[in-house]
Structure formats: C-alpha cells, structure tokens
Design an enzyme around this catalytic site. Structure first.
Site, mmCIF file in Angstrom:
data_model
loop_
_atom_site.group_PDB
_atom_site.id
_atom_site.type_symbol
_atom_site.label_atom_id
_atom_site.label_comp_id
_atom_site.label_asym_id
_atom_site.label_seq_id
_atom_site.Cartn_x
_atom_site.Cartn_y
_atom_site.Cartn_z
ATOM 1 C CG ASP A 15 14.215 -23.373 58.760
ATOM 2 O OD1 ASP A 15 14.655 -21.889 59.262
ATOM 3 O OD2 ASP A 15 13.389 -23.091 58.902
ATOM 4 C CB ALA A 17 9.329 -21.599 61.687
ATOM 5 C CB ALA A 48 1.735 -14.053 54.432
ATOM 6 C CG MET A 52 8.254 -18.318 55.752
ATOM 7 S SD MET A 52 7.949 -17.331 56.464
ATOM 8 C CE MET A 52 6.896 -17.293 56.247
ATOM 9 C CE LYS A 56 10.622 -14.131 60.822
ATOM 10 N NZ LYS A 56 10.105 -15.215 59.197
ATOM 11 C CG HIS A 59 8.858 -12.026 54.785
ATOM 12 N ND1 HIS A 59 9.107 -12.927 55.156
ATOM 13 C CD2 HIS A 59 7.820 -11.885 54.592
ATOM 14 C CE1 HIS A 59 7.967 -13.977 54.816
ATOM 15 N NE2 HIS A 59 6.721 -12.789 54.285
ATOM 16 N NE ARG A 163 17.477 -18.913 56.212
ATOM 17 C CZ ARG A 163 16.971 -19.341 57.241
ATOM 18 N NH1 ARG A 163 15.124 -18.988 57.482
ATOM 19 N NH2 ARG A 163 17.125 -20.224 58.073
ATOM 20 C CG ASP A 189 10.912 -24.652 56.029
ATOM 21 O OD1 ASP A 189 9.419 -23.583 55.136
ATOM 22 O OD2 ASP A 189 11.667 -24.274 56.360
#
Length: 275
Positions: A15, A17, A48, A52, A56, A59, A163, A189
């Site tokens: 990944d 970020a 927010a 994650m 986006k 999201h 994902r 993460d």
C-alpha cells in the site's frame, strides 16, 4: 501435471499512504474533512478515517451512508445524499487532494531499508492504493525523489473494481509476471487492503502504528510510552482480527523479519492463511 506450492516469496504488494509514505495517513483524511466542509457538512477526522483503504469515491459514498453523516446532509439540504451528491463531493475532493498530497509525502522511517531487504531476497515490488491515478502520479513522483521506485503501480481508478476485492493486487501479479499468488505478500494498514490480499490468495501483513488505526504522526508515535504502545497494540490487533491477516507488525520497519519467517514457512510447504 500437479500443483506444487511456491518455495519462497516472489513479490511484495505494498500500500502507499500509512504503509510506505505519510505516517499516520493524514493526506486523505484531512482532505475529506475539507471537501465535506465546502458543502457545510461537518466531518471529524475519526469519521473520515472510517472507510480508509477504499477508492475515494467509494470512501465518500460509505461516509454518506453512515446515519449520523446522512442526517447532517439531510438537515442541510432537506434530502438524503445521492450518488450525484457523492460525485459532487468527490469533484471537490480531487483538486484539494492533488494540491495537498505533497505535504504528507515523506517516506515512513525504515521503509527504504525494508524494501532493500525484500529486493535482496529476490522480491519484486508492486503497489496498490485507494488514490485515483491523478493523485497517484504525484505521490509516485515524490517518492521517486526520496529514493522509492516500485516495479508497478495500480491506482484505484485503473480498474473497474477495487478494494476490498482482489483486482488491484492481481493486476500486479500479471504485470510483474508472478507465477503464483501464494508467492506474494500484501502489506497494508487498512482492513480493505488486507481483504484485498486475502481475496487474491496472498500472504498478508497488517501494520498497526504507521497508518489509519493509530492516526498519529511520527513524532507523536515516538512520544508514546511502552505501556501506551502495548494498549494500542491490543486495541488495533482487535480491529484487524475480523480480516485475519497472517501477520501484524508495528510499521514497515519490522517487515524484513516477517519476510524471512514467511519464506521459512513456504520452504516447509505452508501456504497463505495456514496457521
């Protein structure tokens, strides 16, 4: 012909970020808050962070589906948020993200030595992200200046699905000409990122402290006491438990030892998900 499990890892799918760059995964979360604010919708950093790891647009859709956020939207606009509203927020999000991603582009401490270890062990380096291509190109360019150049990059909008499905991870397998998905390890993460690796049939490693679940920058992380770290480990391990990663590590700096352990298990004939 008969199936023979691979004897060692051939690739790591990383990944971005919260895994290799942007300790604490601040670049996307703060921009979600700003994008919602342009519509007079209050959004906290914790809110927010919730979905994650997803693309986006997805999201934002997930955020708008949360009852408390949908209620704020309905109070402001007298209707529930539609897909068109999600697209409007996404279109506000994108230029803000492109303009600000460089502020949170530093490599996570220990990333370069860990990647060097993997390359020395013969692994190719692929990557996936929740970032769309427009943002990803900026992140990749900044990482290259800092010394990180993976072998392949798949952005969230490069494929029809992302994902938590396996498509992005599998696109790396194809591009890197990997012979078996069981010869890959997915490092992330987030829960969607671990599910991506599991659904692709890969080994998986969840990172506790450098990303979304801890949500601290590196100096704040370093200031935590041993007892505080232990408490956060217990909490975060519980959050990861439903997606069943093969391993958990504090940060990417701990990855070399895990790579060696996976290779040792593979040499004994073990495969991903076997415990």
């Amino acid at each position: 012909m008969h199936y023979q499990a691979p004897a060692q890892l051939q690739a790591a799918i990383l990944d971005w970020a919260g895994t290799v760059v942007d300790f604490g995964s601040f670049a996307p979360t703060r921009i979600f808050v700003e994008a919602f604010a342009t519509f007079d919708i209050e959004l906290s950093l914790d809110e927010a962070r919730g979905p994650m790891g997803m693309g986006k647009w997805d999201h934002i859709r997930s955020l708008c589906d949360q009852p408390q956020i949908a209620a704020r939207f309905e109070q402001r606009f007298a209707r529930p948020p539609s897909d068109a509203d999600v697209t409007a927020i996404y279109e506000r999000f994108m230029p803000l993200q492109i303009a600000n991603v460089g502020k949170h582009s530093a490599l996570i401490p220990g990333a370069l030595p860990a990647i060097a270890h993997m390359r020395q062990a013969g692994l190719k380096i692929g990557t996936t992200s929740g970032y769309p291509r427009q943002v990803m190109d900026h992140v990749v360019a900044l990482a290259a200046v800092a010394g990180y150049q993976p072998d392949h990059v798949v952005a969230a909008d490069d494929l029809p699905t992302g994902r938590p499905g396996p498509a992005q991870a599998l696109a790396n397998v194809i591009a890197l000409t990997i012979g078996d998905v069981a010869a890959c390890v997915k490092v992330d993460d987030t829960l969607p990122g671990i599910l991506e690796g599991r659904s692709a049939g890969m080994w998986t490693v969840g990172l506790r402290f450098s990303g979304n679940f801890l949500g601290l920058d590196h100096p704040a992380f370093q200031a935590l006491t041993p007892s505080e770290l232990d408490r956060h480990r217990l909490r975060i391990d519980g959050l990861f438990a439903p997606v069943r990663p093969d391993y958990l590590a504090d940060t990417i700096a701990d990855l070399p030892a895990i790579i060696d352990r996976i290779n040792a298990r593979m040499a004994r004939g073990e495969t991903p998900g076997s415990h």
